[in-house]
Design an enzyme around this catalytic site. Structure first.
Site, PDB file in Angstrom:
ATOM      1  N   CYS A 365     -10.736  21.443 -42.261  1.00  0.00           N
ATOM      2  CA  CYS A 365     -10.393  21.989 -43.586  1.00  0.00           C
ATOM      3  C   CYS A 365      -8.890  22.060 -43.881  1.00  0.00           C
ATOM      4  O   CYS A 365      -8.464  21.590 -44.944  1.00  0.00           O
ATOM      5  CB  CYS A 365     -11.013  23.354 -43.802  1.00  0.00           C
ATOM      6  SG  CYS A 365     -12.357  23.770 -42.707  1.00  0.00           S
ATOM      7  N   ARG A 394     -13.711  22.190 -29.811  1.00  0.00           N
ATOM      8  CA  ARG A 394     -13.829  23.643 -29.707  1.00  0.00           C
ATOM      9  C   ARG A 394     -14.106  23.996 -28.271  1.00  0.00           C
ATOM     10  O   ARG A 394     -14.941  23.371 -27.615  1.00  0.00           O
ATOM     11  CB  ARG A 394     -14.952  24.182 -30.601  1.00  0.00           C
ATOM     12  CG  ARG A 394     -14.588  24.072 -32.054  1.00  0.00           C
ATOM     13  CD  ARG A 394     -15.631  24.698 -32.947  1.00  0.00           C
ATOM     14  NE  ARG A 394     -15.405  24.241 -34.313  1.00  0.00           N
ATOM     15  CZ  ARG A 394     -16.278  24.354 -35.302  1.00  0.00           C
ATOM     16  NH1 ARG A 394     -17.448  24.915 -35.068  1.00  0.00           N
ATOM     17  NH2 ARG A 394     -15.995  23.923 -36.503  1.00  0.00           N
ATOM     18  N   GLN A 412     -17.727  15.662 -37.086  1.00  0.00           N
ATOM     19  CA  GLN A 412     -18.502  16.162 -38.224  1.00  0.00           C
ATOM     20  C   GLN A 412     -18.525  15.131 -39.345  1.00  0.00           C
ATOM     21  O   GLN A 412     -17.567  14.399 -39.534  1.00  0.00           O
ATOM     22  CB  GLN A 412     -17.860  17.442 -38.772  1.00  0.00           C
ATOM     23  CG  GLN A 412     -17.852  18.587 -37.782  1.00  0.00           C
ATOM     24  CD  GLN A 412     -17.112  19.784 -38.340  1.00  0.00           C
ATOM     25  OE1 GLN A 412     -16.062  19.653 -38.951  1.00  0.00           O
ATOM     26  NE2 GLN A 412     -17.662  20.958 -38.122  1.00  0.00           N
ATOM     27  N   ASP A 414     -17.838  15.574 -42.366  1.00  0.00           N
ATOM     28  CA  ASP A 414     -17.258  16.735 -43.041  1.00  0.00           C
ATOM     29  C   ASP A 414     -16.635  16.321 -44.368  1.00  0.00           C
ATOM     30  O   ASP A 414     -16.005  15.273 -44.459  1.00  0.00           O
ATOM     31  CB  ASP A 414     -16.171  17.309 -42.134  1.00  0.00           C
ATOM     32  CG  ASP A 414     -15.834  18.745 -42.487  1.00  0.00           C
ATOM     33  OD1 ASP A 414     -16.533  19.323 -43.338  1.00  0.00           O
ATOM     34  OD2 ASP A 414     -14.873  19.270 -41.909  1.00  0.00           O
ATOM     35  N   HIS A 416     -14.704  18.137 -48.061  1.00  0.00           N
ATOM     36  CA  HIS A 416     -14.274  19.294 -48.844  1.00  0.00           C
ATOM     37  C   HIS A 416     -14.157  18.859 -50.290  1.00  0.00           C
ATOM     38  O   HIS A 416     -13.567  17.819 -50.577  1.00  0.00           O
ATOM     39  CB  HIS A 416     -12.959  19.837 -48.287  1.00  0.00           C
ATOM     40  CG  HIS A 416     -13.115  20.378 -46.908  1.00  0.00           C
ATOM     41  ND1 HIS A 416     -12.917  19.605 -45.797  1.00  0.00           N
ATOM     42  CD2 HIS A 416     -13.549  21.590 -46.468  1.00  0.00           C
ATOM     43  CE1 HIS A 416     -13.187  20.335 -44.716  1.00  0.00           C
ATOM     44  NE2 HIS A 416     -13.580  21.543 -45.097  1.00  0.00           N
ATOM     45  N   LYS A 501     -23.240  31.015 -48.226  1.00  0.00           N
ATOM     46  CA  LYS A 501     -23.428  29.578 -47.980  1.00  0.00           C
ATOM     47  C   LYS A 501     -24.892  29.190 -48.076  1.00  0.00           C
ATOM     48  O   LYS A 501     -25.784  30.009 -47.848  1.00  0.00           O
ATOM     49  CB  LYS A 501     -22.844  29.170 -46.638  1.00  0.00           C
ATOM     50  CG  LYS A 501     -23.581  29.682 -45.442  1.00  0.00           C
ATOM     51  CD  LYS A 501     -23.005  29.080 -44.164  1.00  0.00           C
ATOM     52  CE  LYS A 501     -23.748  29.635 -42.981  1.00  0.00           C
ATOM     53  NZ  LYS A 501     -23.104  29.720 -41.744  1.00  0.00           N
ATOM     54  N   HIS A 547     -16.871  23.628 -48.534  1.00  0.00           N
ATOM     55  CA  HIS A 547     -16.992  22.951 -47.232  1.00  0.00           C
ATOM     56  C   HIS A 547     -18.424  22.463 -47.193  1.00  0.00           C
ATOM     57  O   HIS A 547     -19.330  23.221 -47.545  1.00  0.00           O
ATOM     58  CB  HIS A 547     -16.838  23.909 -46.060  1.00  0.00           C
ATOM     59  CG  HIS A 547     -15.625  24.774 -46.084  1.00  0.00           C
ATOM     60  ND1 HIS A 547     -14.554  24.542 -45.267  1.00  0.00           N
ATOM     61  CD2 HIS A 547     -15.320  25.880 -46.804  1.00  0.00           C
ATOM     62  CE1 HIS A 547     -13.639  25.487 -45.485  1.00  0.00           C
ATOM     63  NE2 HIS A 547     -14.080  26.306 -46.412  1.00  0.00           N
TER      64      HIS A 547
HETATM   65 ZN   LIG Z   1     -14.240  23.060 -43.901  1.00  0.00          ZN
END
Ligand SMILES: [Zn+2]
Ligand SMILES: [Zn+2]
Length: 675
Positions: A365, A394, A412, A414, A416, A501, A547
């Site tokens: 992010c 992580r 991910q 991922d 945004h 979410k 996200h």
């Molecule tokens: Zn994010």
């Protein structure tokens, strides 16, 4: 005169009950059927013992086995007490600690007498037997309120050092409840918040099984003594237990680590704890998914970017991750090469003062916001949707890692989305539809959409939360998915501290659910990192940020796919799509010709020309889960035909011309979004 309490029931009726009466009395007053079925009570929303008297006017709902989730939790907690009692009956000198209900049963941690040593699987049958005896004795489970000092004295006297230690950490004035199983000499007592069923006889003694033993540190701290943990699974009845055991067996057969090895997809090793070594076969699946996802996001108006793995620790401080997330981040010194000057023999790298510490990104992010902040963005350019196959690290404890399902390095899918307030609902709706297409393409017909609502500890005003929750709810309604068919459900208290979410829970082939996709609105991070756009009024405004991920991570999603399909992937995802196997060496040249025709049509094909019996070859390739096997012998070579066998099909092999086979296989191998 006896005081009367007004007890309001779910049907709206109110019953007057004398002071001292219990939910069990209400159940009995309604009818003998309910009195028998009632397991516990919800009094003013709190689950309580059915034998606990009302405190005053109350609302009451009785819990029966139809309230499955609540009933299971109660029953499992009872089983934990019975396990502890059984162990202490059989093995005097064992100290008790704690034993909660779990997702499918219960466990209890014991400190065995030093001379005895830890429990083993061999101990389980006799413990089960003793548990059955306790259930058969139908002992009452009685709640008692004690003072802290009474509890400590009791445990010290009975040699329970762990319990005595624990209770003294509770606040001095706290009301402490103890549960007594049975009465008189045969009573067994444990410190417990409850609630419990009225007696052990309410449990089905054929609905549990002790499953395994393991070690666990007292209070989870390796500096403390090692305890012996006994696990069990427990259900409301034998039918449920049996179904669960079958599911476990089926799950073991589908274990992605086992299939991953059989199909040569990937491996893990201690030199890179929690990071996957993808083998050629496994990486085919990975690449197919990447390519598929790229086509889907291109079509949906996303732009793909790539952001740095390592960023200055101060950047993570700004985003707030350093404070909250530091222990999960891998931190590396920012060393710069050092060219020694004349006379200096030290050529070791030195720490850069610009950024003495850097961290591997745990999420993408902040990087995406930094890209958004380059230049000036006009309201006309919004929404901006940045996608990244974002590799994150992580730091998870080694013990928590599990195959592909829980790793330390993952990628991910991922993205945004930066948008204006007036675009929020439409963006969320479009995401619901995109996720729907992806899950169906990947073979998950069933999933549920859930809205995780504000938690107790949170940022922001109630009006902000009302608004944020309404936006997501409205989007799901607009997508036509706030229905039973889509498993629509709202989950109070489960949102993140800064925003609600949406979650997507996939149901796999054996009925397990996996939370994969998320869509989360965020007004905090754009604020912290000062992201702005220029509005129609010429002023700076804050964009709203979503996200979102559909797979979650490629690693875990592939793990789920392996287990969902039990390795029998649809043809477009299969690492090897077809094998051309010969019956006799006379057919070698023709087999090569078949393979090259298929390869030219874009099929992942290999030949098997080994001098082995055809049955042996068939067995081996079905174990490797190759979907299509083309068998060729002398006759096929002469006639230009192939005998096609499908994995897992009882149908006999099918004869067809080579040309026909190529066209058919090429059509079947097309990814679902390109059909
Ligand atoms: Zn994010
Ligand atoms: Zn308890």
């Amino acid at each position: 005169m006896t005081k009367m309490f007004k007890i309001a029931l779910p049907d709206g009726s109110v019953r007057e009950m004398p002071e001292g009466s219990t939910p069990a009395d209400v159940a009995a007053a309604i009818g003998p059927g309910l009195a028998k079925a009632a397991l516990a009570a919800k009094v003013d929303g709190e689950v309580r013992d059915i034998m606990r008297p009302f405190d005053g006017d109350s609302s009451l709902a009785l819990i029966t086995s139809r309230d499955e989730a609540e009933a299971l939790e109660l029953v499992r907690h009872d089983f934990a007490h019975i396990l502890a009692e059984a162990v202490q009956n059989l093995f005097p000198g064992t100290q008790i600690t704690f034993g909660p209900a779990t997702e499918d049963g219960f466990y209890y941690d014991f400190a065995p007498a030093p001379a005895r040593g830890p429990f083993t699987e061999e101990d389980l049958p006799v413990i089960e037997e003793e548990m059955r005896r306790i259930i058969g004795a139908d002992k009452a489970l009685i709640r008692e309120v004690w003072t802290r000092d009474q509890v400590r004295d009791f445990f010290e006297k009975s040699g329970e050092a762990f319990k005595a230690e624990w209770v003294m950490e509770l606040p001095a004035g706290e009301t402490i409840t103890m549960y007594r199983t049975g009465e008189g000499e045969a009573a067994w007592v444990d410190l417990c918040r409850g609630p419990h069923l009225a007696s052990t006889g309410k449990l089905d003694s054929s609905a549990f099984k002790l499953t395994r033993v393991s070690g666990a540190y007292w209070r989870g701290d390796p500096k403390n003594p090692m305890l012996s943990r006994i696990y069990g699974t427990a259900w409301l009845n034998k039918k449920q237990l049996d179904a669960y055991l079958v599911r476990l067996e089926e799950a073991a057969k589908r274990d992605h680590r086992k299939i991953g090895q059989e199909m040569d997809l990937f491996h893990l090793q201690a030199e890179a704890h929690g990071s996957v070594f993808w083998h050629p076969n496994g990486f085919v699946i990975y690449r197919q998914l990447e390519a598929y996802m790229r086509r889907r996001i291109d079509e949906a108006g996303y732009q793909e970017i790539k952001t740095p793995q390592l960023m200055d620790a101060r950047q993570w401080e700004k985003s707030g991750h350093w404070g909250k997330y530091r222990e999960n981040m891998f931190v590396v010194p920012d060393e710069i090469p050092h060219a020694p000057e004349d006379g200096e023999d030290d050529d070791r790298p030195i720490l850069s003062g610009d950024a003495d510490l850097m961290a591997l990104k745990p999420m993408n992010c902040p990087g995406h916001i930094l890209v958004f902040k380059q230049g000036i963005t006009s309201y006309k350019e919004l929404p901006i949707r940045f996608y990244e196959n974002g590799s994150c690290h992580r730091n998870e404890p080694h013990g928590a890692l599990h195959g592909l399902m829980r790793v330390r390095q993952f990628t991910q899918d991922d993205a945004h989305i930066f948008c204006r307030e007036d675009q929020i609902v439409e963006e969320a709706r479009a995401f619901c539809e995109l996720a729907d297409r992806v899950y169906k393409d990947l073979g998950f017909a069933g999933y549920s959409v859930k809205l995780a609502l504000r938690p107790d500890k949170r940022f922001g005003s109630d009006e902000d939360w009302d608004k944020a929750e309404d936006e997501l709810r409205e989007a799901v309604v607009a997508a036509g998915m706030a229905t039973e068919e889509f498993g629509w459900e709202e989950l109070p208290g489960e949102g993140a501290f800064y925003a609600p979410k949406l979650e997507w829970h996939l149901r796999d082939a054996i009925g397990r659910t996996w939370q994969v996709g998320t869509l989360q609105s965020d007004r905090v991070l754009p604020e912290r990192l000062d992201a702005t756009y220029v509005g129609e009024d010429g002023q700076k405004h804050r964009p709203m940020m979503f996200h979102r991920a559909i797979f979650g991570s490629y690693e875990r999603f592939i793990g789920i796919l392996i287990e969902h399909y039990a390795g029998k992937f649809p043809i477009w995802l299969a690492p090897v799509q077809a094998v051309v196997a010969t019956i006799v060496s006379d057919a070698d040249a023709f087999a090569r010709q078949v393979a090259s025709k298929l390869a030219a049509a874009g099929i992942r094909v290999v030949t098997d020309l080994r001098n082995e019996k055809i049955n042996y070859k068939v067995r081996e390739h079905s174990l490797a889960k190759v979907p299509l096997l083309l068998v060729v012998g002398k006759r096929e070579a002469d006639e230009g035909t192939v005998a096609l066998r499908r994995l897992g099909s009882d149908e006999h092999q099918k004869m067809m011309s080579l040309e026909e086979a190529v066209v058919m296989i090429r059509n079947e191998a097309v990814p679902p979004d390109l059909v």
